[in-house]
Write a protein that holds these residues in place. Structure first.
Motif, PDB file in Angstrom:
ATOM      1  N   THR A 253       0.830  -1.203   0.000  1.00 16.59           N
ATOM      2  CA  THR A 253       0.000   0.000   0.000  1.00 16.59           C
ATOM      3  C   THR A 253       0.866   1.256   0.000  1.00 16.59           C
ATOM      4  O   THR A 253       2.071   1.202   0.270  1.00 16.59           O
ATOM      5  CB  THR A 253      -0.917   0.054   1.234  1.00 16.59           C
ATOM      6  OG1 THR A 253      -0.096   0.268   2.402  1.00 16.59           O
ATOM      7  CG2 THR A 253      -1.733  -1.215   1.394  1.00 16.59           C
ATOM      8  N   ALA A 254       0.217   2.370  -0.264  1.00 18.32           N
ATOM      9  CA  ALA A 254       0.913   3.655  -0.225  1.00 18.32           C
ATOM     10  C   ALA A 254       1.505   3.891   1.167  1.00 18.32           C
ATOM     11  O   ALA A 254       2.641   4.368   1.296  1.00 18.32           O
ATOM     12  CB  ALA A 254      -0.041   4.781  -0.613  1.00 18.32           C
TER      13      ALA A 254
ATOM     14  N   ASN B  59      -9.599   7.001  -4.325  1.00 20.23           N
ATOM     15  CA  ASN B  59     -10.622   6.914  -5.354  1.00 20.23           C
ATOM     16  C   ASN B  59     -10.133   5.979  -6.455  1.00 20.23           C
ATOM     17  O   ASN B  59      -8.959   5.636  -6.514  1.00 20.23           O
ATOM     18  CB  ASN B  59     -10.915   8.296  -5.934  1.00 20.23           C
ATOM     19  CG  ASN B  59     -12.253   8.373  -6.627  1.00 20.23           C
ATOM     20  OD1 ASN B  59     -12.942   7.370  -6.787  1.00 20.23           O
ATOM     21  ND2 ASN B  59     -12.627   9.559  -7.058  1.00 20.23           N
ATOM     22  N   GLY B  60     -11.051   5.595  -7.329  1.00 17.77           N
ATOM     23  CA  GLY B  60     -10.708   4.768  -8.473  1.00 17.77           C
ATOM     24  C   GLY B  60     -10.437   5.627  -9.691  1.00 17.77           C
ATOM     25  O   GLY B  60     -10.871   6.776  -9.776  1.00 17.77           O
TER      26      GLY B  60
ATOM     27  N   PRO C  91     -13.239   0.502 -11.734  1.00 20.91           N
ATOM     28  CA  PRO C  91     -11.930   1.161 -11.767  1.00 20.91           C
ATOM     29  C   PRO C  91     -10.819   0.138 -12.003  1.00 20.91           C
ATOM     30  O   PRO C  91     -10.871  -0.979 -11.491  1.00 20.91           O
ATOM     31  CB  PRO C  91     -11.809   1.794 -10.380  1.00 20.91           C
ATOM     32  CG  PRO C  91     -12.714   1.002  -9.515  1.00 20.91           C
ATOM     33  CD  PRO C  91     -13.827   0.515 -10.400  1.00 20.91           C
ATOM     34  N   GLN C  92      -9.828   0.530 -12.785  1.00 18.92           N
ATOM     35  CA  GLN C  92      -8.680  -0.338 -13.056  1.00 18.92           C
ATOM     36  C   GLN C  92      -7.469   0.053 -12.210  1.00 18.92           C
ATOM     37  O   GLN C  92      -6.474  -0.677 -12.184  1.00 18.92           O
ATOM     38  CB  GLN C  92      -8.332  -0.272 -14.545  1.00 18.92           C
ATOM     39  CG  GLN C  92      -9.477  -0.667 -15.453  1.00 18.92           C
ATOM     40  CD  GLN C  92     -10.009  -2.063 -15.156  1.00 18.92           C
ATOM     41  OE1 GLN C  92      -9.272  -3.029 -15.230  1.00 18.92           O
ATOM     42  NE2 GLN C  92     -11.278  -2.159 -14.811  1.00 18.92           N
ATOM     43  N   ALA C  93      -7.548   1.191 -11.557  1.00 19.78           N
ATOM     44  CA  ALA C  93      -6.445   1.652 -10.705  1.00 19.78           C
ATOM     45  C   ALA C  93      -7.024   2.371  -9.489  1.00 19.78           C
ATOM     46  O   ALA C  93      -8.119   2.919  -9.546  1.00 19.78           O
ATOM     47  CB  ALA C  93      -5.525   2.587 -11.474  1.00 19.78           C
ATOM     48  N   ASP C  94      -6.291   2.318  -8.414  1.00 17.30           N
ATOM     49  CA  ASP C  94      -6.645   3.053  -7.206  1.00 17.30           C
ATOM     50  C   ASP C  94      -5.714   4.249  -7.086  1.00 17.30           C
ATOM     51  O   ASP C  94      -4.503   4.126  -7.298  1.00 17.30           O
ATOM     52  CB  ASP C  94      -6.492   2.180  -5.955  1.00 17.30           C
ATOM     53  CG  ASP C  94      -7.529   1.078  -5.892  1.00 17.30           C
ATOM     54  OD1 ASP C  94      -8.669   1.307  -6.317  1.00 17.30           O
ATOM     55  OD2 ASP C  94      -7.182  -0.024  -5.416  1.00 17.30           O
ATOM     56  N   VAL C  95      -6.274   5.399  -6.742  1.00 15.73           N
ATOM     57  CA  VAL C  95      -5.481   6.600  -6.530  1.00 15.73           C
ATOM     58  C   VAL C  95      -5.615   6.993  -5.061  1.00 15.73           C
ATOM     59  O   VAL C  95      -6.722   7.068  -4.532  1.00 15.73           O
ATOM     60  CB  VAL C  95      -5.959   7.759  -7.430  1.00 15.73           C
ATOM     61  CG1 VAL C  95      -5.164   9.015  -7.141  1.00 15.73           C
ATOM     62  CG2 VAL C  95      -5.842   7.363  -8.879  1.00 15.73           C
ATOM     63  N   SER C  96      -4.494   7.211  -4.425  1.00 15.05           N
ATOM     64  CA  SER C  96      -4.489   7.586  -3.018  1.00 15.05           C
ATOM     65  C   SER C  96      -3.734   8.886  -2.833  1.00 15.05           C
ATOM     66  O   SER C  96      -2.645   9.062  -3.388  1.00 15.05           O
ATOM     67  CB  SER C  96      -3.815   6.503  -2.173  1.00 15.05           C
ATOM     68  OG  SER C  96      -4.504   5.285  -2.271  1.00 15.05           O
TER      69      SER C  96
ATOM     70  N   ILE D 259      -0.501   8.857  -5.318  1.00 15.03           N
ATOM     71  CA  ILE D 259       0.107   7.711  -5.987  1.00 15.03           C
ATOM     72  C   ILE D 259      -1.001   6.895  -6.628  1.00 15.03           C
ATOM     73  O   ILE D 259      -2.103   6.763  -6.075  1.00 15.03           O
ATOM     74  CB  ILE D 259       0.947   6.849  -5.013  1.00 15.03           C
ATOM     75  CG1 ILE D 259       1.805   5.845  -5.782  1.00 15.03           C
ATOM     76  CG2 ILE D 259       0.083   6.199  -3.955  1.00 15.03           C
ATOM     77  CD1 ILE D 259       2.922   5.215  -4.959  1.00 15.03           C
ATOM     78  N   GLU D 260      -0.730   6.387  -7.804  1.00 17.28           N
ATOM     79  CA  GLU D 260      -1.675   5.530  -8.509  1.00 17.28           C
ATOM     80  C   GLU D 260      -1.113   4.120  -8.524  1.00 17.28           C
ATOM     81  O   GLU D 260       0.057   3.906  -8.833  1.00 17.28           O
ATOM     82  CB  GLU D 260      -1.875   6.012  -9.944  1.00 17.28           C
ATOM     83  CG  GLU D 260      -2.914   5.215 -10.701  1.00 17.28           C
ATOM     84  CD  GLU D 260      -3.190   5.783 -12.075  1.00 17.28           C
ATOM     85  OE1 GLU D 260      -3.115   4.995 -13.028  1.00 17.28           O
ATOM     86  OE2 GLU D 260      -3.451   6.994 -12.172  1.00 17.28           O
ATOM     87  N   GLU D 261      -1.953   3.165  -8.136  1.00 18.42           N
ATOM     88  CA  GLU D 261      -1.514   1.788  -8.083  1.00 18.42           C
ATOM     89  C   GLU D 261      -2.528   0.897  -8.792  1.00 18.42           C
ATOM     90  O   GLU D 261      -3.703   1.234  -8.883  1.00 18.42           O
ATOM     91  CB  GLU D 261      -1.378   1.339  -6.634  1.00 18.42           C
ATOM     92  CG  GLU D 261      -0.395   2.198  -5.846  1.00 18.42           C
ATOM     93  CD  GLU D 261      -0.325   1.830  -4.386  1.00 18.42           C
ATOM     94  OE1 GLU D 261       0.708   1.333  -3.976  1.00 18.42           O
ATOM     95  OE2 GLU D 261      -1.328   2.026  -3.685  1.00 18.42           O
ATOM     96  N   GLU D 262      -2.060  -0.242  -9.260  1.00 15.76           N
ATOM     97  CA  GLU D 262      -2.973  -1.201  -9.863  1.00 15.76           C
ATOM     98  C   GLU D 262      -3.961  -1.675  -8.818  1.00 15.76           C
ATOM     99  O   GLU D 262      -3.621  -1.845  -7.653  1.00 15.76           O
ATOM    100  CB  GLU D 262      -2.219  -2.394 -10.424  1.00 15.76           C
ATOM    101  CG  GLU D 262      -1.458  -2.097 -11.690  1.00 15.76           C
ATOM    102  CD  GLU D 262      -0.867  -3.338 -12.307  1.00 15.76           C
ATOM    103  OE1 GLU D 262      -1.487  -4.413 -12.203  1.00 15.76           O
ATOM    104  OE2 GLU D 262       0.230  -3.216 -12.852  1.00 15.76           O
ATOM    105  N   ARG D 263      -5.165  -1.859  -9.270  1.00 17.56           N
ATOM    106  CA  ARG D 263      -6.233  -2.284  -8.357  1.00 17.56           C
ATOM    107  C   ARG D 263      -6.042  -3.744  -7.981  1.00 17.56           C
ATOM    108  O   ARG D 263      -5.822  -4.597  -8.825  1.00 17.56           O
ATOM    109  CB  ARG D 263      -7.577  -2.071  -9.029  1.00 17.56           C
ATOM    110  CG  ARG D 263      -8.746  -2.313  -8.143  1.00 17.56           C
ATOM    111  CD  ARG D 263      -9.999  -1.737  -8.784  1.00 17.56           C
ATOM    112  NE  ARG D 263     -11.174  -2.184  -8.114  1.00 17.56           N
ATOM    113  CZ  ARG D 263     -11.604  -1.705  -6.953  1.00 17.56           C
ATOM    114  NH1 ARG D 263     -10.921  -0.756  -6.374  1.00 17.56           N
ATOM    115  NH2 ARG D 263     -12.687  -2.147  -6.395  1.00 17.56           N
ATOM    116  N   GLU D 264      -6.084  -4.020  -6.685  1.00 19.43           N
ATOM    117  CA  GLU D 264      -5.987  -5.386  -6.199  1.00 19.43           C
ATOM    118  C   GLU D 264      -7.378  -5.924  -5.921  1.00 19.43           C
ATOM    119  O   GLU D 264      -8.252  -5.194  -5.454  1.00 19.43           O
ATOM    120  CB  GLU D 264      -5.142  -5.439  -4.924  1.00 19.43           C
ATOM    121  CG  GLU D 264      -3.695  -5.049  -5.162  1.00 19.43           C
ATOM    122  CD  GLU D 264      -2.855  -5.169  -3.918  1.00 19.43           C
ATOM    123  OE1 GLU D 264      -3.259  -5.906  -3.002  1.00 19.43           O
ATOM    124  OE2 GLU D 264      -1.809  -4.518  -3.866  1.00 19.43           O
ATOM    125  N   ALA D 265      -7.585  -7.162  -6.202  1.00 20.34           N
ATOM    126  CA  ALA D 265      -8.900  -7.786  -5.977  1.00 20.34           C
ATOM    127  C   ALA D 265      -9.138  -8.043  -4.517  1.00 20.34           C
ATOM    128  O   ALA D 265      -8.308  -8.128  -3.716  1.00 20.34           O
ATOM    129  CB  ALA D 265      -8.983  -9.084  -6.754  1.00 20.34           C
TER     130      ALA D 265
END
Length: 111
Positions: A2-3, A39-40, A48-53, A105-111
């Motif tokens: 995580t961030a 947010n996504g 959403p394909q990515a999470d933004v924190s 930071i933008e990260e790939e979305r985890e299931a």
């Protein structure tokens, strides 16, 4: 990772005590970190394909102690770890200098 995990690793690498949200230790300098927004992004198939924190990293040091070098090291380490280049706000409290780094930071979305 995580961030906030990344922020903790940065603090460890710089030799600065850190904790999420509230610091309860006794070090002369420390870092506290938290999410300010999540947010996504990059939607496909209505998901959403990515999470933004957005995160805040709060560095505290005694007033009168030079923090310029560490301030630059923290900012560069956050940027090198994949965060946007941090905005910095400096507040002087009674006994401590409070330096706030704000970045995303933008990260790939985890299931």
């Amino acid at each position: 990772m995580t961030a906030l995990d990344k922020v903790a690793e940065i603090a460890d690498a710089l030799g600065i005590d850190s904790q999420p949200d509230v610091y309860t230790g006794s070090a002369k300098q420390w870092i506290v970190y938290n999410y300010t927004y999540q947010n996504g992004r990059e939607f496909a198939d209505d998901a959403p394909q990515a999470d933004v924190s957005s995160v805040q990293v709060h560095f505290y040091a005694p007033v009168g102690e030079s923090t310029t070098k560490l301030q630059k090291q923290i900012r560069n380490a956050l940027f090198d770890a994949g965060f946007t280049y941090p905005d910095i706000t400096i507040e002087r409290e009674e006994k401590y200098r409070h330096i706030i780094f704000e970045c995303d930071i933008e990260e790939e979305r985890e299931a």
